[in-house]
Design a protein around this motif. Structure first.
Motif, PDB file in Angstrom:
ATOM      1  N   GLY A  70       0.813  -1.209   0.000  1.00  0.00           N
ATOM      2  CA  GLY A  70       0.000   0.000   0.000  1.00  0.00           C
ATOM      3  C   GLY A  70       0.846   1.259   0.000  1.00  0.00           C
ATOM      4  N   LEU A  71       1.937   1.231   0.769  1.00  0.00           N
ATOM      5  CA  LEU A  71       2.828   2.390   0.806  1.00  0.00           C
ATOM      6  C   LEU A  71       3.520   2.604  -0.543  1.00  0.00           C
ATOM      7  CD1 LEU A  71       4.408   1.927   4.349  1.00  0.00           C
ATOM      8  CD2 LEU A  71       2.768   3.664   3.651  1.00  0.00           C
ATOM      9  N   HIS A  72       3.901   1.507  -1.197  1.00  0.00           N
ATOM     10  CA  HIS A  72       4.475   1.641  -2.543  1.00  0.00           C
ATOM     11  C   HIS A  72       3.491   2.315  -3.499  1.00  0.00           C
ATOM     12  CE1 HIS A  72       8.297  -0.227  -1.949  1.00  0.00           C
ATOM     13  NE2 HIS A  72       7.782  -1.377  -1.501  1.00  0.00           N
ATOM     14  N   ASP A  73       2.230   1.913  -3.402  1.00  0.00           N
ATOM     15  CA  ASP A  73       1.216   2.538  -4.262  1.00  0.00           C
ATOM     16  C   ASP A  73       1.090   4.031  -3.947  1.00  0.00           C
ATOM     17  OD1 ASP A  73       0.801   0.049  -5.340  1.00  0.00           O
ATOM     18  OD2 ASP A  73      -0.890  -0.423  -4.018  1.00  0.00           O
ATOM     19  N   GLN A  74       1.110   4.350  -2.639  1.00  0.00           N
ATOM     20  CA  GLN A  74       1.021   5.761  -2.261  1.00  0.00           C
ATOM     21  C   GLN A  74       2.234   6.549  -2.761  1.00  0.00           C
ATOM     22  OE1 GLN A  74       0.434   6.022   1.953  1.00  0.00           O
ATOM     23  NE2 GLN A  74      -1.532   4.917   1.920  1.00  0.00           N
ATOM     24  N   ILE A  75       3.412   5.930  -2.682  1.00  0.00           N
ATOM     25  CA  ILE A  75       4.620   6.607  -3.163  1.00  0.00           C
ATOM     26  C   ILE A  75       4.538   6.869  -4.661  1.00  0.00           C
ATOM     27  CG2 ILE A  75       7.106   6.295  -3.524  1.00  0.00           C
ATOM     28  CD1 ILE A  75       7.158   4.814  -0.835  1.00  0.00           C
ATOM     29  N   ALA A  76       4.041   5.875  -5.404  1.00  0.00           N
ATOM     30  CA  ALA A  76       3.903   6.067  -6.851  1.00  0.00           C
ATOM     31  C   ALA A  76       2.924   7.198  -7.159  1.00  0.00           C
ATOM     32  CB  ALA A  76       3.438   4.768  -7.499  1.00  0.00           C
ATOM     33  N   ALA A  77       1.803   7.212  -6.404  1.00  0.00           N
ATOM     34  CA  ALA A  77       0.826   8.288  -6.632  1.00  0.00           C
ATOM     35  C   ALA A  77       1.420   9.647  -6.290  1.00  0.00           C
ATOM     36  CB  ALA A  77      -0.430   8.027  -5.789  1.00  0.00           C
ATOM     37  N   LEU A  78       2.192   9.705  -5.177  1.00  0.00           N
ATOM     38  CA  LEU A  78       2.811  10.974  -4.793  1.00  0.00           C
ATOM     39  C   LEU A  78       3.844  11.428  -5.818  1.00  0.00           C
ATOM     40  CD1 LEU A  78       3.274  10.374  -0.956  1.00  0.00           C
ATOM     41  CD2 LEU A  78       1.686  11.955  -2.041  1.00  0.00           C
ATOM     42  N   GLU A  79       4.598  10.463  -6.376  1.00  0.00           N
ATOM     43  CA  GLU A  79       5.565  10.830  -7.408  1.00  0.00           C
ATOM     44  C   GLU A  79       4.873  11.391  -8.646  1.00  0.00           C
ATOM     45  OE1 GLU A  79       7.863   7.379  -8.108  1.00  0.00           O
ATOM     46  OE2 GLU A  79       9.159   7.649  -6.324  1.00  0.00           O
ATOM     47  N   LYS A  80       3.742  10.775  -9.002  1.00  0.00           N
ATOM     48  CA  LYS A  80       2.991  11.313 -10.140  1.00  0.00           C
ATOM     49  C   LYS A  80       2.494  12.728  -9.839  1.00  0.00           C
ATOM     50  CE  LYS A  80       1.416   6.848 -11.913  1.00  0.00           C
ATOM     51  NZ  LYS A  80       0.230   5.990 -12.176  1.00  0.00           N
ATOM     52  N   ALA A  81       1.975  12.923  -8.599  1.00  0.00           N
ATOM     53  CA  ALA A  81       1.490  14.258  -8.232  1.00  0.00           C
ATOM     54  C   ALA A  81       2.628  15.264  -8.219  1.00  0.00           C
ATOM     55  CB  ALA A  81       0.811  14.199  -6.859  1.00  0.00           C
ATOM     56  N   LYS A  82       3.802  14.811  -7.756  1.00  0.00           N
ATOM     57  CA  LYS A  82       4.961  15.691  -7.730  1.00  0.00           C
ATOM     58  C   LYS A  82       5.383  16.089  -9.148  1.00  0.00           C
ATOM     59  CE  LYS A  82       9.817  15.781  -6.329  1.00  0.00           C
ATOM     60  NZ  LYS A  82      10.930  14.994  -5.726  1.00  0.00           N
ATOM     61  N   ALA A  83       5.374  15.108 -10.063  1.00  0.00           N
ATOM     62  CA  ALA A  83       5.758  15.411 -11.447  1.00  0.00           C
ATOM     63  C   ALA A  83       4.789  16.414 -12.069  1.00  0.00           C
ATOM     64  CB  ALA A  83       5.795  14.132 -12.261  1.00  0.00           C
ATOM     65  N   SER A  84       3.506  16.232 -11.808  1.00  0.00           N
ATOM     66  CA  SER A  84       2.520  17.167 -12.360  1.00  0.00           C
ATOM     67  C   SER A  84       2.667  18.562 -11.765  1.00  0.00           C
ATOM     68  CB  SER A  84       1.107  16.635 -12.113  1.00  0.00           C
ATOM     69  OG  SER A  84       0.883  16.508 -10.710  1.00  0.00           O
ATOM     70  N   SER A  85       2.934  18.608 -10.427  1.00  0.00           N
ATOM     71  CA  SER A  85       3.106  19.920  -9.788  1.00  0.00           C
ATOM     72  C   SER A  85       4.367  20.619 -10.292  1.00  0.00           C
ATOM     73  CB  SER A  85       3.163  19.758  -8.269  1.00  0.00           C
ATOM     74  OG  SER A  85       4.305  18.991  -7.908  1.00  0.00           O
ATOM     75  N   GLU A  86       5.445  19.834 -10.534  1.00  0.00           N
ATOM     76  CA  GLU A  86       6.667  20.433 -11.070  1.00  0.00           C
ATOM     77  C   GLU A  86       6.460  20.970 -12.477  1.00  0.00           C
ATOM     78  OE1 GLU A  86       9.630  17.506 -10.803  1.00  0.00           O
ATOM     79  OE2 GLU A  86       9.998  17.761  -8.640  1.00  0.00           O
ATOM     80  N   ALA A  87       5.635  20.244 -13.233  1.00  0.00           N
ATOM     81  CA  ALA A  87       5.361  20.731 -14.586  1.00  0.00           C
ATOM     82  C   ALA A  87       4.555  22.026 -14.552  1.00  0.00           C
ATOM     83  CB  ALA A  87       4.607  19.662 -15.387  1.00  0.00           C
ATOM     84  N   GLN A  88       3.658  22.151 -13.529  1.00  0.00           N
ATOM     85  CA  GLN A  88       2.836  23.346 -13.445  1.00  0.00           C
ATOM     86  C   GLN A  88       3.597  24.532 -12.865  1.00  0.00           C
ATOM     87  OE1 GLN A  88      -0.633  22.228 -11.263  1.00  0.00           O
ATOM     88  NE2 GLN A  88      -1.385  20.806 -12.835  1.00  0.00           N
TER      89      GLN A  88
END
Length: 647
Positions: A347-365
């Motif tokens: 579950g934590l791995h899934d959360q980390i992947a989701a957070l990395e995706k959110a981080k990538a999107s926020s960095e792009a914005q």
């Protein structure tokens, strides 16, 4: 005619006619209040329960103080000290207590002043003894118990010539040795015994591991039940595993034998060097004493190095044992706990992947943080380079320190230790003289201070006694005039008036200070509010921008800590298995060395028996005087019988 080897000086008659000079003998004339309090606390505790106070103990008479000392000694050895002090001879009191203190290891001069103080019950002698006995009561009790059996008897040589007496004394020493060995074995067993709680935890852990293995085996059997050729594959893998274990065992034995060979070669090399040094020393015509001194210094240096190395190894092993104890005290991990943790990790791995995706999107914005991230990366690289340089410098420093130590040892081996020069020795002598003069001056000041203290105490006692007489006379006058208690009331009124004036004055000062402080604080608050108003507006906008970043940071921190805990648990389990295997290896090494020592002993005995057999067959002689060892022993027995007949 049988006497103990422990001796205490007899109570001399010259000492009975004069009092002890405590200052000349170095015995402390006054016991500190902390020491008296420690004595009273320990006497009030178990097993004495005397319910004493500091004042009552200090007012004890010499006989009462000796009874307290005898009570403590009876607790240590009831058979020896269960006596009546009033009817016991003073010489017997000193010999009984002094001998017992000597057995326990009490350090003092045992001179005439100490004897007189012990017999008369002087506080300067009895109080230090009580403090020393009560501080380590259990250890002294154990030492007193062992002294009954371990203190040897001194038998004159003329009585040992009797066969019966010699046999009895030999039997006595054998029994004494047996007692010492049995007691040492008992203490070792007590130290290494396992508590029931630890055994219970170990059993629970083994049951949990057994349950896990059973579950895994059953699941594996169900999984491979319908596969063709599985039994043949299982036999082949089993044979392969056995062969691998055999190879590992052989390689381990080879490694152990190589280590033993290296140790033996090193010992042989050291023995050869030692022999060559001794040979060169004995063959030299001059400077033999200097060479012997040099050899002894080298031996001392080697012994110190070995001692330091063994101490370091002992400390490391002690730390390792403490780590193992802490690991054994950890709770048992079951299969359900492992499955639950694995699901949490997924579950934590899934959360980390989701957070990395959110981080990538926020960095792009938002690319405003790119500059700061680059600066952070540069600082991190500089930090890593600085740490590497620091590690290299530390390694070079350690290497230079080792080289310096080696060069110093080589210099000592060639030139010997460094001795003081004439000027340095004169300077050292002058320093010692100055310190001696300073010590004598301080000692004189201490004696004068003690005398002044005694005079002040005596003056205080006289004034206190006179004051009591005046108070009694004033009480009688007040009672005669019908105003009893007037002095007390007047004194209380004066004290109350003085206290009220002080309180009023202090209160006025406090009120004035408080009013000034409040005025200053209000002015400062107004100035700071006006200065901080624009900064507060900026801070509010920064907080609004910082809040989502902080939320994201906290979430990732929680995920990181959970993952870290899971990995640490897995690492702990692996370390436990490694330590168990290391313990098995250590046990096998111990068995190997024990068997090797037994083999060497048996070989020595066999060589001796073979030589005796060759001597009996007249193939060689045991020595220049005797043909065999049997003849040597027979000749010695015949000589002893002639000596016993002559006496």
């Amino acid at each position: 005619w049988l006497k103990l080897r422990i001796r205490v000086p007899p109570l001399g008659g010259a000492a009975r006619g004069r009092g002890p000079d405590w200052q000349s003998t170095g015995i402390v004339a006054m016991t500190s209040v902390d020491s008296l309090k420690d004595i009273v606390d320990r006497l009030n505790a178990e097993p004495f329960n005397m319910q004493l106070s500091l004042v009552s103990f200090d007012e004890k008479q010499p006989l009462e103080l000796m009874e307290i000392l005898n009570t403590v000694l009876m607790h240590l050895d009831a058979e020896k000290h269960k006596v009546d002090l009033k009817s016991e001879n003073p010489d017997a009191i000193y010999h009984r207590i002094g001998e017992f203190l000597n057995v326990l290891g009490y350090r003092c001069s045992y001179d005439l002043e100490f004897q007189e103080g012990l017999v008369t019950g002087a506080k300067q002698v009895v109080n230090p003894i009580l403090l020393w006995l009560l501080q380590n009561l259990d250890q002294h009790q154990k030492r007193a118990y062992l002294a009954k059996y371990c203190v040897p008897l001194e038998v004159p040589d003329e009585f040992l010539k009797d066969d019966e007496m010699a046999r009895l004394y030999s039997h006595y020493t054998e029994l004494q040795g047996t007692f010492k060995a049995t007691h040492a074995h008992l203490e070792q067993q007590r130290q290494h015994s396992v508590t029931p709680g630890e055994l219970k935890r170990e059993i629970q852990q083994l049951d949990a591991e057994k349950e896990q293995l059973t579950h895994k085996i059953s699941a594996f059997k169900q999984k491979t039940a319908g596969q063709l050729g599985f039994n043949e594959l299982l036999q082949v893998t089993s044979a392969l595993r056995k062969q691998q274990e055999e190879d590992a065992r052989l390689s381990e034995r080879m490694r152990e034998q190589r280590m033993q060979l290296d140790q033996v070669e090193q010992a042989h090399m050291m023995a050869r060097e030692r022999f060559a040094e001794l040979k060169a020393t004995h063959e030299g015509d001059s400077g033999s004493a200097e060479n012997m001194l040099k050899l002894l210094r080298n031996d001392v240096a080697r012994s110190r190095d070995q001692l330091s190395r063994l101490q370091r190894e002992g400390e490391e092993k002690q730390k390792r044992v403490e780590q193992l104890d802490s690991m054994l005290k950890m709770p048992v991990v079951t299969q359900s706990d492992i499955q639950r943790l694995e699901s949490d990790v997924n579950g934590l791995h899934d959360q980390i992947a989701a957070l990395e995706k959110a981080k990538a999107s926020s960095e792009a914005q938002d690319s405003r943080l790119t500059i700061y991230k680059q600066q952070v990366n540069l600082v991190g690289k500089k930090k890593e380079l600085a740490e590497q340089d620091m590690k290299k410098a530390e390694a070079e420093r350690e290497q230079l320190a080792q080289e310096l130590t080696q060069k110093e040892q080589e210099y000592e081996g060639m030139k010997g230790h460094k001795f003081l020069k004439r000027d340095e020795f004169k300077q050292y002598v002058n320093t010692v003289r100055e310190k001696t003069q300073h010590f004598k001056q301080l000692k004189l000041e201490l004696s004068e201070t003690r005398m002044e203290l005694h005079r002040l105490e005596r003056t205080y006692q006289i004034l206190e006694r006179d004051g009591k007489g005046v108070d009694a006379h004033m009480n009688e006058v007040e009672r005669a005039r019908g105003i009893e208690g007037y002095q007390v009331v007047e004194k209380d009124m004066q004290d109350v008036s003085a206290q009220k004036a002080d309180v009023d004055k202090t209160k006025g000062n406090y009120l004035e200070q408080i009013s000034n402080t409040v005025t200053e604080i209000n002015a400062q608050l107004k100035e700071r509010k006006a200065a901080l108003a624009p900064q507060i507006k900026k801070l509010r906008t920064c907080r609004q921008r910082f809040q989502p970043v902080e939320t994201m940071y906290l979430e990732r921190k929680r995920a990181y800590e959970a993952t870290k805990h899971a990995l640490q648990d897995n690492l702990t389990r692996l370390l436990t298995e490694v330590e168990q295997l290391q313990a098995q290896v250590s046990q096998q090494e111990h068995n190997f060395f024990a068997n090797q020592i037994s083999s060497l002993v048996l070989q020595a005995m066999l060589a001796r028996a073979s030589k005796e057999q060759r001597c009996n067959n007249n193939e060689e002689k045991w020595s220049d005087e005797f043909q065999s060892l049997l003849q040597q022993h027979s000749s010695e027995m015949h000589r002893m019988e002639q000596l016993s007949c002559e006496t």
